[in-house]
Design a protein around this motif. Structure first.
Motif, PDB file in Angstrom:
ATOM      1  N   ARG A  24       0.847  -1.203   0.000  1.00 42.11           N
ATOM      2  CA  ARG A  24       0.000   0.000   0.000  1.00 42.11           C
ATOM      3  C   ARG A  24       0.873   1.240   0.000  1.00 42.11           C
ATOM      4  N   ASP A  25       0.692   2.077  -0.995  1.00 44.46           N
ATOM      5  CA  ASP A  25       1.484   3.306  -1.150  1.00 44.46           C
ATOM      6  C   ASP A  25       2.980   3.006  -1.137  1.00 44.46           C
ATOM      7  N   GLY A  26       3.359   1.878  -1.734  1.00 48.94           N
ATOM      8  CA  GLY A  26       4.766   1.497  -1.828  1.00 48.94           C
ATOM      9  C   GLY A  26       5.326   0.846  -0.582  1.00 48.94           C
ATOM     10  N   ILE A  27       4.472   0.607   0.424  1.00 54.60           N
ATOM     11  CA  ILE A  27       4.935   0.029   1.687  1.00 54.60           C
ATOM     12  C   ILE A  27       4.361  -1.379   1.841  1.00 54.60           C
ATOM     13  N   PRO A  28       5.236  -2.396   1.929  1.00 58.88           N
ATOM     14  CA  PRO A  28       4.747  -3.764   2.125  1.00 58.88           C
ATOM     15  C   PRO A  28       4.086  -3.926   3.496  1.00 58.88           C
ATOM     16  N   VAL A  29       2.907  -4.520   3.506  1.00 58.37           N
ATOM     17  CA  VAL A  29       2.198  -4.801   4.757  1.00 58.37           C
ATOM     18  C   VAL A  29       2.428  -6.286   5.044  1.00 58.37           C
ATOM     19  N   MET A  30       3.415  -6.559   5.886  1.00 58.91           N
ATOM     20  CA  MET A  30       3.869  -7.930   6.122  1.00 58.91           C
ATOM     21  C   MET A  30       3.200  -8.554   7.340  1.00 58.91           C
ATOM     22  N   LEU A  31       1.906  -8.366   7.456  1.00 54.92           N
ATOM     23  CA  LEU A  31       1.138  -8.949   8.552  1.00 54.92           C
ATOM     24  C   LEU A  31       0.302 -10.100   8.008  1.00 54.92           C
ATOM     25  N   PRO A  32       0.444 -11.297   8.561  1.00 58.30           N
ATOM     26  CA  PRO A  32      -0.369 -12.422   8.094  1.00 58.30           C
ATOM     27  C   PRO A  32      -1.869 -12.132   8.139  1.00 58.30           C
ATOM     28  N   SER A  33      -2.302 -11.319   9.088  1.00 55.67           N
ATOM     29  CA  SER A  33      -3.729 -10.991   9.178  1.00 55.67           C
ATOM     30  C   SER A  33      -4.193 -10.110   8.020  1.00 55.67           C
ATOM     31  N   GLU A  34      -3.272  -9.431   7.341  1.00 53.76           N
ATOM     32  CA  GLU A  34      -3.604  -8.582   6.193  1.00 53.76           C
ATOM     33  C   GLU A  34      -3.430  -9.316   4.865  1.00 53.76           C
TER      34      GLU A  34
END
Length: 76
Positions: free
Chosen positions: A47-57
């Motif tokens: 999102r917006d170039g930022i990896p969201v490294m949460l398994p819940s996401e």
């Protein structure tokens, strides 16, 4: 960033990132703006170039529909 532009992942960043569950490599799917873990069968959003490294996401990926390996993927 213009609306039609998709976020990109820097190749050096991709080399550093790993799946938080398996600690395995990730594949960048530019079309969907996701980082895909083949081992966990999960796709982590960017999102917006930022990896969201949460398994819940992350979303579960059908093994038969896994993304094609792109030029910006990490070597396994």
């Amino acid at each position: 960033m213009r609306k039609e532009e998709k976020p990109k992942i820097d190749a050096r960043l991709l080399e550093l990132l790993a799946c938080p569950l398996t600690k395995g490599p990730l594949v960048w799917d530019e079309e969907k703006s996701e980082l895909y873990s083949r081992l966990a069968k999960l796709a982590y959003p960017v999102r917006d170039g930022i990896p969201v490294m949460l398994p819940s996401e992350a979303r579960t990926v059908d093994p038969d529909a896994e993304p094609a390996r792109s030029a910006r993927s990490r070597r396994e």
